[in-house]
Enzyme design. Structure first.
Site, PDB file in Angstrom:
ATOM      1  N   TYR A  52       8.143   9.266   5.355  1.00  0.00           N
ATOM      2  CA  TYR A  52       7.444   9.925   6.472  1.00  0.00           C
ATOM      3  C   TYR A  52       8.390  10.815   7.277  1.00  0.00           C
ATOM      4  CZ  TYR A  52       3.786   6.310   5.811  1.00  0.00           C
ATOM      5  OH  TYR A  52       2.829   5.473   5.314  1.00  0.00           O
ATOM      6  N   HIS A 108       7.317   1.111  -1.597  1.00  0.00           N
ATOM      7  CA  HIS A 108       6.233   2.018  -1.208  1.00  0.00           C
ATOM      8  C   HIS A 108       5.240   2.290  -2.343  1.00  0.00           C
ATOM      9  CE1 HIS A 108       5.341   5.429   1.879  1.00  0.00           C
ATOM     10  NE2 HIS A 108       4.229   4.953   1.351  1.00  0.00           N
TER      11      HIS A 108
END
Length: 267
Positions: A39, A97
């Site tokens: 991110y 992730h």
């Protein structure tokens, strides 16, 4: 241990936008924050926490290891870098992730590397994200099901992922729902609108209440104070069995996130 059932997400939020979002969320009562290495906002999240005045021990911070850092040589150093950005000695939860099978990663090896980070005290808990049932089983086989606290998966009224969710529940692994509002697509759904009207609520609250009532954790994001507050209030809504049945009927396999090089073969 169960993870907090309600947190604030930070996906796609950058720079001052994410700082303001997290600070406002903490101000109105959120105590769980979800971020990730990819991110590129961990430093801003750390800044927001520092400026909020909320004590670290009152927060539950989650980050996620990106595919570039899955190797034994890179995972722990990358997590230490994340901790520096987040201004903390340890996070509460760290996730793998994506399984990224197309890139040839060995699930057992990745999860074992993450488990080693936990053993070093860098993260309180570990888990996975976007794993299918077979991949969760490989993670369980590697480090034991008691050490996999959650699988964070895309899940909404339009993509209910019942097969994966039921497997996780059978293993006492928490389900964390992301994209619970399906990029806002569920907000105009007539069934949700009708249920919302009955509860004097809005459709976002109904979708979140549905996930919560299923026993899932949710991490919606918003840049607007009123939406952050409204989302939090979904915890106070009690849906009827009929409401749940009607929402269940909305399933349409409406997946929003499917990166070809990262995603597994979905169940």
């Amino acid at each position: 241990m169960s993870i907090p059932k309600f947190g604030v997400g930070t996906f796609r939020l950058k720079d001052q936008v994410v700082i303001d979002s997290v600070k406002t969320a903490l101000e109105v009562g959120y105590r769980a924050i979800d971020t990730a290495q990819i991110y590129e906002n961990e430093a801003e999240v750390g800044q927001a926490i520092a400026e909020s005045g909320v004590a670290r021990q009152d927060l539950f911070i989650t980050t996620k290891i990106w595919t570039d850092n899955y190797s034994r040589e890179k995972l722990i150093p990358s997590l230490k870098e994340s901790l520096q950005k987040l201004r903390t000695d340890a996070v509460n939860l760290t996730l793998i992730h994506w399984p990224a099978p197309a890139q040839g990663f060995d699930i057992a090896e990745i999860v074992t590397n993450l488990y080693e980070a936990q053993q070093q005290g860098l993260t309180q808990y570990i888990g996975v994200s976007n794993f299918n049932i077979a991949e969760v089983q490989l993670a369980i086989d590697a480090v034991g099901k008691d050490n996999i606290i959650t699988n964070q998966i895309e899940l909404s009224p339009y993509l209910q992922n019942e097969k994966v969710a039921n497997f996780l529940i059978s293993q006492n692994i928490d389900v964390t729902s992301y994209m619970t509002l399906a990029y806002g697509k569920v907000l105009n759904d007539p069934v949700l609108q009708e249920i919302a009207h009955q509860h004097q609520a809005n459709t976002a609250q109904i979708a979140l209440a549905w996930a919560l009532q299923k026993g899932y954790a949710v991490i919606p994001s918003s840049t607007k104070r009123q939406h952050l507050i409204s989302n939090l209030q979904s915890q106070d809504i009690q849906l009827s069995a009929d409401d749940i049945q009607r929402i269940t009927a909305l399933e349409r396999n409406g997946r929003e996130v499917y990166p070809a090089q990262l995603a597994p073969l979905w169940d």
